[in-house]
Design an enzyme around this catalytic site. Structure first.
Site, PDB file in Angstrom:
ATOM      1  N   GLU A 114       0.853  -1.189   0.000  1.00 25.45           N
ATOM      2  CA  GLU A 114       0.000   0.000   0.000  1.00 25.45           C
ATOM      3  C   GLU A 114       0.882   1.230   0.000  1.00 25.45           C
ATOM      4  OE1 GLU A 114      -2.350  -0.247   3.566  1.00 25.45           O
ATOM      5  OE2 GLU A 114      -2.891  -2.303   3.055  1.00 25.45           O
ATOM      6  N   LYS A 116       2.236   4.534   1.586  1.00 18.75           N
ATOM      7  CA  LYS A 116       2.330   5.032   2.958  1.00 18.75           C
ATOM      8  C   LYS A 116       1.935   6.505   2.917  1.00 18.75           C
ATOM      9  CE  LYS A 116       5.237   4.881   7.026  1.00 18.75           C
ATOM     10  NZ  LYS A 116       5.076   6.238   7.506  1.00 18.75           N
ATOM     11  N   ASP A 118       1.164  10.126   4.000  1.00 21.82           N
ATOM     12  CA  ASP A 118       1.835  10.945   5.003  1.00 21.82           C
ATOM     13  C   ASP A 118       0.830  11.878   5.662  1.00 21.82           C
ATOM     14  OD1 ASP A 118       3.904  11.737   6.508  1.00 21.82           O
ATOM     15  OD2 ASP A 118       4.910  12.908   4.961  1.00 21.82           O
ATOM     16  N   TYR A 226      -7.250   1.931   5.941  1.00 21.73           N
ATOM     17  CA  TYR A 226      -6.362   0.852   5.545  1.00 21.73           C
ATOM     18  C   TYR A 226      -6.321  -0.366   6.472  1.00 21.73           C
ATOM     19  CZ  TYR A 226      -3.288   3.729   8.467  1.00 21.73           C
ATOM     20  OH  TYR A 226      -2.775   4.486   9.467  1.00 21.73           O
ATOM     21  N   LYS A 313      10.703   3.391   2.878  1.00 20.45           N
ATOM     22  CA  LYS A 313      10.608   4.831   2.619  1.00 20.45           C
ATOM     23  C   LYS A 313      11.499   5.214   1.446  1.00 20.45           C
ATOM     24  CE  LYS A 313       9.359   6.898   6.988  1.00 20.45           C
ATOM     25  NZ  LYS A 313       9.788   8.018   7.845  1.00 20.45           N
ATOM     26  N   CYS A 407      16.318  48.020   5.518  1.00 23.25           N
ATOM     27  CA  CYS A 407      15.349  47.535   4.535  1.00 23.25           C
ATOM     28  C   CYS A 407      15.927  47.651   3.120  1.00 23.25           C
ATOM     29  CB  CYS A 407      14.064  48.346   4.652  1.00 23.25           C
ATOM     30  SG  CYS A 407      12.876  47.960   3.371  1.00 23.25           S
ATOM     31  N   CYS A 410      13.679  50.594   1.384  1.00 23.03           N
ATOM     32  CA  CYS A 410      13.618  51.989   1.818  1.00 23.03           C
ATOM     33  C   CYS A 410      14.756  52.370   2.763  1.00 23.03           C
ATOM     34  CB  CYS A 410      12.272  52.281   2.473  1.00 23.03           C
ATOM     35  SG  CYS A 410      12.102  51.513   4.084  1.00 23.03           S
ATOM     36  N   CYS A 425      10.696  45.731   8.601  1.00 19.59           N
ATOM     37  CA  CYS A 425      10.950  47.119   8.253  1.00 19.59           C
ATOM     38  C   CYS A 425       9.816  47.916   8.895  1.00 19.59           C
ATOM     39  CB  CYS A 425      10.921  47.306   6.740  1.00 19.59           C
ATOM     40  SG  CYS A 425      10.778  49.050   6.300  1.00 19.59           S
ATOM     41  N   CYS A 431       7.471  52.757   3.006  1.00 19.64           N
ATOM     42  CA  CYS A 431       8.197  51.665   2.348  1.00 19.64           C
ATOM     43  C   CYS A 431       7.335  51.129   1.202  1.00 19.64           C
ATOM     44  CB  CYS A 431       8.502  50.584   3.376  1.00 19.64           C
ATOM     45  SG  CYS A 431       9.446  49.222   2.719  1.00 19.64           S
TER      46      CYS A 431
HETATM   47  N1  LIG Z   1      11.605  14.760  11.585  1.00 17.34           N
HETATM   48  C1  LIG Z   1      11.417  14.583  12.861  1.00 17.34           C
HETATM   49  O1  LIG Z   1      11.831  15.350  13.713  1.00 17.34           O
HETATM   50  C2  LIG Z   1      10.625  13.396  13.285  1.00 17.34           C
HETATM   51  C3  LIG Z   1      10.336  13.189  14.633  1.00 17.34           C
HETATM   52  C4  LIG Z   1       9.575  12.087  14.976  1.00 17.34           C
HETATM   53  C5  LIG Z   1       9.143  11.213  13.984  1.00 17.34           C
HETATM   54  N2  LIG Z   1       9.445  11.449  12.676  1.00 17.34           N
HETATM   55  C6  LIG Z   1       9.041  10.556  11.586  1.00 17.34           C
HETATM   56  O2  LIG Z   1       7.895   9.865  11.904  1.00 17.34           O
HETATM   57  C7  LIG Z   1       8.102   8.476  11.703  1.00 17.34           C
HETATM   58  C8  LIG Z   1       7.729   7.726  12.927  1.00 17.34           C
HETATM   59  O3  LIG Z   1       6.427   7.816  12.992  1.00 17.34           O
HETATM   60  P1  LIG Z   1       5.520   6.596  13.331  1.00 17.34           P
HETATM   61  O4  LIG Z   1       5.964   5.926  14.536  1.00 17.34           O
HETATM   62  O5  LIG Z   1       4.184   7.169  13.242  1.00 17.34           O
HETATM   63  O6  LIG Z   1       5.763   5.567  12.193  1.00 17.34           O
HETATM   64  P2  LIG Z   1       5.489   5.695  10.735  1.00 17.34           P
HETATM   65  O7  LIG Z   1       4.766   6.924  10.399  1.00 17.34           O
HETATM   66  O8  LIG Z   1       6.756   5.516  10.035  1.00 17.34           O
HETATM   67  O9  LIG Z   1       4.553   4.438  10.501  1.00 17.34           O
HETATM   68  C9  LIG Z   1       3.323   4.179  11.174  1.00 17.34           C
HETATM   69  C10 LIG Z   1       2.222   5.003  10.645  1.00 17.34           C
HETATM   70  O10 LIG Z   1       2.127   4.891   9.251  1.00 17.34           O
HETATM   71  C11 LIG Z   1       0.893   5.391   8.869  1.00 17.34           C
HETATM   72  N3  LIG Z   1       0.416   4.775   7.625  1.00 17.34           N
HETATM   73  C12 LIG Z   1       0.308   5.446   6.445  1.00 17.34           C
HETATM   74  N4  LIG Z   1      -0.161   4.661   5.489  1.00 17.34           N
HETATM   75  C13 LIG Z   1      -0.374   3.459   6.044  1.00 17.34           C
HETATM   76  C14 LIG Z   1      -0.869   2.228   5.527  1.00 17.34           C
HETATM   77  N5  LIG Z   1      -1.205   2.084   4.248  1.00 17.34           N
HETATM   78  N6  LIG Z   1      -0.973   1.193   6.381  1.00 17.34           N
HETATM   79  C15 LIG Z   1      -0.607   1.325   7.685  1.00 17.34           C
HETATM   80  N7  LIG Z   1      -0.130   2.470   8.228  1.00 17.34           N
HETATM   81  C16 LIG Z   1      -0.011   3.522   7.414  1.00 17.34           C
HETATM   82  C17 LIG Z   1      -0.007   5.212  10.047  1.00 17.34           C
HETATM   83  O11 LIG Z   1      -0.383   6.486  10.488  1.00 17.34           O
HETATM   84  C18 LIG Z   1       0.854   4.610  11.099  1.00 17.34           C
HETATM   85  O12 LIG Z   1       0.577   5.095  12.365  1.00 17.34           O
HETATM   86  C19 LIG Z   1       9.550   8.231  11.480  1.00 17.34           C
HETATM   87  O13 LIG Z   1       9.697   7.495  10.315  1.00 17.34           O
HETATM   88  C20 LIG Z   1      10.151   9.591  11.385  1.00 17.34           C
HETATM   89  O14 LIG Z   1      10.717   9.749  10.110  1.00 17.34           O
HETATM   90  C21 LIG Z   1      10.183  12.514  12.328  1.00 17.34           C
HETATM   91 ZN   LIG Z   2      11.219  49.347   4.030  1.00 18.41          ZN
END
Ligand SMILES: NC(=O)c1ccc[n+]([C@@H]2O[C@H](COP(=O)([O-])OP(=O)(O)OC[C@H]3O[C@@H](n4cnc5c(N)ncnc54)[C@H](O)[C@@H]3O)[C@@H](O)[C@H]2O)c1
Ligand SMILES: [Zn+2]
Length: 669
Positions: A114, A116, A118, A226, A313, A407, A410, A425, A431
């Site tokens: 599937e 993923k 975001d 999902y 990923k 600025c 200005c 500014c 300005c």
């Molecule tokens: N950049 C940062 O500062 C920071 C900080 C914390 C976490 N993160 C990121 O968040 C991620 C960790 O988050 P996590 O623990 O939620 O894990 P994750 O997001 O990697 O995986 C779990 C989540 O995937 C999602 N998901 C999306 N499509 C899905 C599908 N088809 N089936 C099942 N699940 C699906 C669900 O919400 C599930 O909770 C890490 O990979 C990290 O990169 C980043």
């Molecule tokens: Zn200005």
């Protein structure tokens, strides 16, 4: 070779850093570092803990789902824990995952791939087919009850269609902000001089945590479902569940596919690497799940994630290019924002020449220098951003960037509000780019909607000295217009008509048009509803302002500052004389009695059982009159919680009768 002490320190530091990043990510919807960097830190910590289990901190983020619950919503327990997914960025790791699965099961297995998505995970509970609860993942065991917000999402059925579902079941999915909505939202924010949302995921999670489900509804969130959970499963595999929930009215993305082997999984992953950018939502990889429920059960879970699934990923889309210069743009609030000018480079199918740098802090944090080779990344967001510098390519010729102290337009010395990253500014009245941007905002579609007047004509009017501020617009004469270059009589008349028509614009949009910092269209609407006229808003104290739903200290301070400026008051008076609406058109309430005939009231503070608006309606419907300021002629002050001390003092001094909420309600019984 590292000494044990070094390892202990590293474990401790990594734990603290990751916990902090998790907090920022889940609690505040902020990504301080790219996901890849975060994942590598977590991987490193896991390795160190595997080698030295005695060093594992009790609070280790390797053992727990990263999220938390908030105090703003009711806490609910999950029937089935909501876990994380182990993740990988390589084919090798994926094959290793398949090996582990095969070893445990004893033969090749079928997978489901599937996208993923975001967004933000959501759990939906149905009783007898009726949606009874929507909850966030929280810490995996407990989440926030956001049922009211969830109900506003169209992709989530309030009632399951058809039949065949168990009495009690749960569907899980990902709530997301469609890319198009995200772009629009950021465009609005840019217009309002607000900080941009970093990516659609953060925007979706911020939206779901709103207290006001009206706002949630207006954001047009989507949801792809999902997974299915119940103690009485009516099918044997994940793929059957996807087909079933779709039939029951849940929105399932049709991007999933059954794969008979890990090679087929890799085919799917390669196929979608480019294609995923055509989807209307941001994705960051592929989720691979063992299809059979029986095998899933056999494989089980770790403390943090299922052993039968893994997330692959895609590496972030990034490119390296030369930083040629920095351009400083002055917005309508006077905010000066740096924009990086890049040597054109191809990134995810488009040529990138500019990247956002946000503010001066970001330049320092990245230690950017002119001529540097920088990494540009494009995530879910539309505008690419600079994520780092290739230090191996830096030479002595790369000169540090000196942030301007004045600025660029200005030459007024820039100022910085304490605690804020942005430089401003302050030359509001002189300005040019600032004034033009303010005028453009004022006449824009969502504000006064003076559709016949374009940016070019505005600039001409400004240069000719006819228009210096928004009030001047309503003094424009026909002769001034027709004498502009390339302006006919007809267009001049159209512009004047359009300006005249704009006087009918409702108060909430006039308020938005004024361009008070942080008062975007949603905030303006809230304020107009609550205070109903400009005088009341102008007289409101800090406490009264923050008592309004969704209005925080930052907005309150900005409003107070705005009205404290004498020039603004003059401007507002001119606009009022011009005939703009400074009052909400409220429907006159039906008269209930004349008990309050001849009496005047000032309402101050917040109330327990009724809203200020309701209170106002009650006073009017019983024959009373609501006024905004306290004078010796005033009959009553209705005082609620958080009333400003100055008002109270004034009323006491003038000997005005102060009523509590109960006392007032008693009067109209
Ligand atoms: N950049 C940062 O500062 C920071 C900080 C914390 C976490 N993160 C990121 O968040 C991620 C960790 O988050 P996590 O623990 O939620 O894990 P994750 O997001 O990697 O995986 C779990 C989540 O995937 C999602 N998901 C999306 N499509 C899905 C599908 N088809 N089936 C099942 N699940 C699906 C669900 O919400 C599930 O909770 C890490 O990979 C990290 O990169 C980043
Ligand atoms: Zn200005």
């Amino acid at each position: 070779m590292a000494t044990p002490h070094d390892v202990a320190t590293e474990v401790k530091q990594l734990t603290e850093r990751i916990n902090y990043l998790n907090y920022q990510y889940y609690q505040n919807s902020i990504s301080e570092v790219p996901d890849f960097e975060f994942d590598m830190m977590l991987k490193r910590l896991q390795e160190l803990e595997d080698q030295h289990p005695e060093l594992r901190q009790p609070t280790s983020p390797t053992q727990r789902v990263g999220g938390t619950i908030t105090k703003n919503f009711k806490t609910v327990f999950h029937r089935y824990p909501m876990l994380s997914l182990s993740n990988t960025y390589s084919e090798e790791d994926l094959r290793e995952f398949d090996n582990r699965v095969q070893k445990a099961i004893g033969h090749e297995v079928e997978y489901v791939c599937e996208q993923k998505f975001d967004g933000v995970a959501i759990s939906l509970t149905y009783e007898n087919g009726i949606l009874v609860q929507g909850a966030t993942r929280g810490d995996g065991t407990r989440g926030d009850d956001i049922t009211n917000n969830v109900r506003t999402i169209r992709d989530i059925p309030l009632q399951a269609h058809g039949q065949g579902f168990p009495e009690l079941f749960e569907v899980r999915g990902e709530v997301f902000l469609p890319l198009q909505v995200f772009e629009q939202l950021n465009q609005d924010r840019e217009e309002n001089g607000e900080q941009l949302l970093a990516n659609p995921r953060n925007a979706a999670s911020g939206t779901l945590k709103q207290q006001d489900s009206g706002i949630v509804a207006s954001r047009k969130l989507g949801c792809f479902s999902y997974s299915f959970h119940s103690s009485r499963l009516p099918f044997d595999s994940h793929s059957e569940s996807l087909e079933a929930i779709q039939k029951w009215g849940f929105k399932v993305s049709d991007t999933w596919r059954k794969c008979s082997s890990i090679d087929k999984v890799l085919e799917y992953i390669n196929e979608w690497e480019e294609k995923r950018h055509e989807l209307p939502i941001a994705t960051d990889g592929v989720v691979v799940k063992v299809n059979s429920y029986a095998l899933q059960e056999e494989l089980g879970f770790t403390a943090k994630s299922p052993r039968w699934a893994i997330a692959y990923k895609y590496p972030a889309m990034s490119a390296a290019t030369k930083l040629q210069g920095i351009q400083y743009q002055v917005g309508r609030t006077g905010a000066v924002t740096p924009v990086a000018l890049l040597e054109p480079v191809l990134l995810a199918g488009t040529v990138v020449k500019r990247a956002s740098v946000h503010n001066a802090n970001e330049i320092l944090r990245l230690d950017l220098r002119l001529g540097d080779i920088v990494f540009v990344e494009k995530g879910g967001e539309i505008i690419p951003k600079i994520t780092g510098v290739d230090l191996t390519k830096r030479t002595a010729e790369n000169t540090p960037i000196v942030y301007p102290t004045e600025c660029p337009a200005c030459h007024t010395p820039l100022v910085r509000v304490e605690g804020e990253a942005q430089f401003y500014c302050p030359n509001e009245k002189g300005c040019e780019p600032q004034i033009l941007a303010k005028l453009e905002h004022f006449i824009s579609r969502k504000a006064m909607n003076v559709d016949e007047l374009g940016p070019r004509t505005l600039e001409q009017l400004y240069k000719a000295g006819f228009v210096r501020n928004v009030a001047d617009l309503y003094d424009i004469q026909f002769e001034q217009l027709v004498n502009l270059e390339r302006m006919g009589e007809k267009s001049a008349n159209n512009i004047l008509n359009s300006l005249a028509k704009s006087k009918e614009t409702p108060f909430e949009r006039v308020l938005f048009a004024l361009g008070i910092r942080f008062v975007g269209s949603t905030v303006a609407k809230k304020l107009a509803e609550h205070f109903t006229d400009l005088a009341a808003l102008r007289g409101a104290t800090y406490e009264e302002l923050i008592a309004v739903n969704e209005i925080g200290g930052r907005i309150a301070n900005s409003i107070i500052e705005y009205f404290a400026e004498p020039d603004h008051i003059v401007l507002l008076e001119r606009l009022q004389v011009a005939g703009l609406k400074f009052k909400s058109d409220s429907i006159k309430p039906e008269m209930q009695s004349d008990k309050l005939e001849g009496k005047t009231f000032v309402i101050s503070g917040v109330f327990e059982t009724i809203s200020r608006d309701e209170l106002q309606q009650l006073i009017i419907s019983h024959g009373g009159k609501v006024v905004s300021s306290i004078s010796a002629k005033l009959t009553y002050l209705v005082a609620g919680d958080k009333m400003g001390p100055a008002k109270l003092e004034k009323a006491t001094k003038l000997g005005i009768t102060i009523l509590s909420e109960d006392q007032f309600l008693g009067m109209i019984q």
